[in-house]
Enzyme design. Structure first.
Site, PDB file in Angstrom:
ATOM      1  N   HIS A  78       1.022  -1.159   0.179  1.00  0.00           N
ATOM      2  CA  HIS A  78      -0.079   0.153  -0.109  1.00  0.00           C
ATOM      3  C   HIS A  78       0.837   1.019  -0.127  1.00  0.00           C
ATOM      4  O   HIS A  78       2.058   1.878   0.870  1.00  0.00           O
ATOM      5  CB  HIS A  78      -1.205   0.028   1.288  1.00  0.00           C
ATOM      6  CG  HIS A  78      -0.173  -0.102   2.282  1.00  0.00           C
ATOM      7  ND1 HIS A  78      -0.119   0.700   3.221  1.00  0.00           N
ATOM      8  CD2 HIS A  78      -0.299  -1.254   3.272  1.00  0.00           C
ATOM      9  CE1 HIS A  78       0.044   0.269   4.211  1.00  0.00           C
ATOM     10  NE2 HIS A  78       0.612  -0.690   4.828  1.00  0.00           N
ATOM     11  N   ASP A  80       0.205   4.439   1.229  1.00  0.00           N
ATOM     12  CA  ASP A  80       0.135   5.437   2.524  1.00  0.00           C
ATOM     13  C   ASP A  80       0.499   4.630   3.335  1.00  0.00           C
ATOM     14  O   ASP A  80       1.207   2.914   3.268  1.00  0.00           O
ATOM     15  CB  ASP A  80      -1.872   5.316   2.620  1.00  0.00           C
ATOM     16  CG  ASP A  80      -2.717   4.213   3.333  1.00  0.00           C
ATOM     17  OD1 ASP A  80      -1.824   3.509   2.733  1.00  0.00           O
ATOM     18  OD2 ASP A  80      -3.589   4.270   4.182  1.00  0.00           O
ATOM     19  N   ASP A 139       6.632   0.594   6.626  1.00  0.00           N
ATOM     20  CA  ASP A 139       4.959  -0.034   6.349  1.00  0.00           C
ATOM     21  C   ASP A 139       4.330   1.420   5.947  1.00  0.00           C
ATOM     22  O   ASP A 139       3.488   2.256   6.035  1.00  0.00           O
ATOM     23  CB  ASP A 139       3.952   0.196   8.263  1.00  0.00           C
ATOM     24  CG  ASP A 139       3.214  -0.354   7.860  1.00  0.00           C
ATOM     25  OD1 ASP A 139       2.612  -0.613   6.558  1.00  0.00           O
ATOM     26  OD2 ASP A 139       2.390  -0.701   8.799  1.00  0.00           O
ATOM     27  N   GLU A 172      -4.358   1.889   3.138  1.00  0.00           N
ATOM     28  CA  GLU A 172      -4.866   0.681   3.318  1.00  0.00           C
ATOM     29  C   GLU A 172      -4.227   0.772   4.812  1.00  0.00           C
ATOM     30  O   GLU A 172      -6.064   0.289   5.640  1.00  0.00           O
ATOM     31  CB  GLU A 172      -3.772  -0.634   3.465  1.00  0.00           C
ATOM     32  CG  GLU A 172      -3.766  -2.028   3.676  1.00  0.00           C
ATOM     33  CD  GLU A 172      -3.424  -1.585   5.060  1.00  0.00           C
ATOM     34  OE1 GLU A 172      -3.889  -2.729   5.989  1.00  0.00           O
ATOM     35  OE2 GLU A 172      -2.440  -1.192   6.056  1.00  0.00           O
ATOM     36  N   GLU A 173      -4.436   1.924   5.652  1.00  0.00           N
ATOM     37  CA  GLU A 173      -4.197   2.320   6.719  1.00  0.00           C
ATOM     38  C   GLU A 173      -5.645   2.954   7.201  1.00  0.00           C
ATOM     39  O   GLU A 173      -6.072   2.597   8.922  1.00  0.00           O
ATOM     40  CB  GLU A 173      -3.145   2.692   7.537  1.00  0.00           C
ATOM     41  CG  GLU A 173      -2.119   3.106   6.974  1.00  0.00           C
ATOM     42  CD  GLU A 173      -1.179   1.651   7.835  1.00  0.00           C
ATOM     43  OE1 GLU A 173      -1.888   1.087   8.431  1.00  0.00           O
ATOM     44  OE2 GLU A 173      -0.123   1.057   7.440  1.00  0.00           O
ATOM     45  N   ASP A 195       3.295  -6.370   3.460  1.00  0.00           N
ATOM     46  CA  ASP A 195       3.357  -5.790   4.293  1.00  0.00           C
ATOM     47  C   ASP A 195       3.422  -5.916   5.660  1.00  0.00           C
ATOM     48  O   ASP A 195       2.787  -6.715   6.034  1.00  0.00           O
ATOM     49  CB  ASP A 195       1.442  -5.117   3.472  1.00  0.00           C
ATOM     50  CG  ASP A 195       0.862  -4.321   5.233  1.00  0.00           C
ATOM     51  OD1 ASP A 195       1.824  -3.383   4.896  1.00  0.00           O
ATOM     52  OD2 ASP A 195       0.241  -4.027   5.122  1.00  0.00           O
ATOM     53  N   HIS A 377       4.272   2.343  12.241  1.00  0.00           N
ATOM     54  CA  HIS A 377       3.563   3.725  12.809  1.00  0.00           C
ATOM     55  C   HIS A 377       3.334   4.492  13.807  1.00  0.00           C
ATOM     56  O   HIS A 377       2.801   5.416  14.489  1.00  0.00           O
ATOM     57  CB  HIS A 377       2.147   2.957  13.445  1.00  0.00           C
ATOM     58  CG  HIS A 377       1.254   1.975  12.159  1.00  0.00           C
ATOM     59  ND1 HIS A 377      -0.045   1.106  12.653  1.00  0.00           N
ATOM     60  CD2 HIS A 377       1.630   2.200  11.002  1.00  0.00           C
ATOM     61  CE1 HIS A 377      -0.335   0.502  11.578  1.00  0.00           C
ATOM     62  NE2 HIS A 377       0.218   0.981  10.718  1.00  0.00           N
TER      63      HIS A 377
HETATM   64 ZN   LIG Z   1       1.163  -1.754   5.783  1.00  0.00          ZN
END
Ligand SMILES: [Zn+2]
Length: 406
Positions: A78, A80, A139, A172-173, A195, A377
């Protein structure tokens, strides 16, 4: 180009998604990365690469002659990044890591093996860390860099392969990633998301997930004359929360243990709104958790009057294990690919969801291969140059294994 060189180019583009805009893509920066990827895909020989108006990147490499019967495998990562500052990401390289604490720029934050014991396994490698003010974005830009480098290698070294498909979806997030992915255009039979997770991670069991939205209507009167009349919505909310099993919260659970997680709690004595997420790998336990919170709402309505508590439960996604078990060769190939790269496979349940779980239920079975990222994150996110190379090799092995089993 090595995977980390691509990675360093991608992470400086701010692609943080935003769950408040209601648009796809939810942020413009994702288009900047998407356009860069399409250009790069054209350069390495993925001629049909393009980005659509919702910021989904597609591309494919036709099968080598004689390999047309090999199932078409899709690789997906992904665009984002998660809800943490992603403006001016300044990646720092720490060569030949010595196993000690690493100060993150001038932020005062320290990446410490005490908090991240996995760092001990990375001694001697070249770490990529943040300056402490942003996340890194590994990520899932690590996944993108690994897939792109694999694709470039396949073309450059003329490795025999079936048709390969690539997709880089946005958002995705914020759980929107696979929603508008056009499976017909993609034309894949099976797929892998790349991922999150350590090198060697192969994952196909994710949570069943539901969102619970609660509104509580109080009954307001002067507090001086409130006896047996007032209903304080904040206290009803507190009562509701206290009736849930208090051990079943994210802080206390791991592995296959599910939870209730309160994510919003706002209000006044007159009215109050709350949101919870419910997560459980086991479908029956998941349904039982939904029943449990519904039951509590009913009890409170009996106590304080009909419609005091209104509750809506929306299923968000389901555990893809049920789909993947019908296509277990996907796991076997991934495990073999990890071993061929000299690593040991790690098969663990995902305590979250991936784009792959949505895709699996839409008919494209899609387990996950780890990217080598740690601490994602947030500002402690880190990865190594070596991990990026290693996962690229694992993806190449997957392509080889599918071709060999034609
Ligand atoms: Zn991810």
């Amino acid at each position: 180009m090595r995977a980390y060189e691509r990675f360093l180019k991608y992470v400086v583009i701010n692609t943080r998604s935003d769950d408040m805009t209601g648009r796809t893509p939810s942020s413009e920066g994702q288009f900047d990365l998407a356009r860069l990827l399409v250009e790069e895909m054209h350069q390495i020989g993925i001629e049909d690469a393009y980005v659509d108006d919702k910021c989904y990147v597609y591309g494919s490499i036709p099968a080598t002659s004689g390999y047309e019967e090999v199932p078409c495998v899709m690789f997906c990562a992904h665009l984002d990044t998660a809800a943490f500052n992603a403006e001016n990401v300044r990646p720092q390289l720490v060569e030949n890591y010595n196993g000690e604490e690493i100060p993150l720029g001038k932020s005062g934050k320290v990446l410490s093996p005490k908090k991240f014991p996995d760092l001990k396994e990375l001694v001697g490698q070249t770490l990529i860390v943040t300056d402490g003010t942003t996340l890194l974005g590994a990520d899932d830009k690590a996944g993108i860099a690994e897939i792109m480098t694999m694709a470039e290698t396949v073309i450059r070294e003329k490795l025999p392969h079936g048709r390969l498909a690539f997709s880089f979806p946005p958002d995705e997030e914020i759980c929107a990633g696979a929603k508008d992915l056009d499976l017909e255009k993609l034309g894949a039979d099976v797929g892998y998301t790349v991922d999150g997770g350590k090198v060697g991670m192969v994952q196909y069991e994710n949570f069943n997930a539901a969102l619970v939205q609660i509104s509580i209507q109080g009954f307001g009167v002067h507090p001086g004359s409130a006896k047996d009349v007032m209903v304080n919505a904040l206290l009803v909310a507190n009562e509701l929360n206290n009736m849930l099993p208090s051990g079943d919260i994210p802080r206390n659970t791991t592995g296959y243990e599910g939870f209730f997680h309160v994510t919003k709690w706002n209000g006044t004595p007159d009215e109050c709104t709350m949101e919870y997420i419910i997560r459980d790998h086991d479908r029956a336990l998941f349904e039982a958790r939904k029943k449990c919170i519904m039951h509590i709402a009913e009890l409170l309505n009996d106590r304080y009057g009909k419609d005091t508590v209104k509750i809506t439960i929306t299923d968000e996604y389901f555990n893809m294990a049920d789909v993947i078990k019908e296509h277990y060769e996907l796991i076997e190939y991934a495990v073999q690919a990890v071993r061929m790269a000299g690593e040991k496979e790690i098969i663990k349940p995902i305590r979250g969801g991936t784009d792959g779980c949505q895709l699996s239920f839409r008919g494209l079975p899609c387990p996950d291969i780890g990217t080598g990222v740690y601490g994602h994150h947030g500002p402690f996110e880190h990865i190594t140059v070596e991990a990026l190379d290693k996962v690229t090799e694992i993806l190449l092995n997957v392509v080889r294994l599918f071709a060999e089993h034609k």
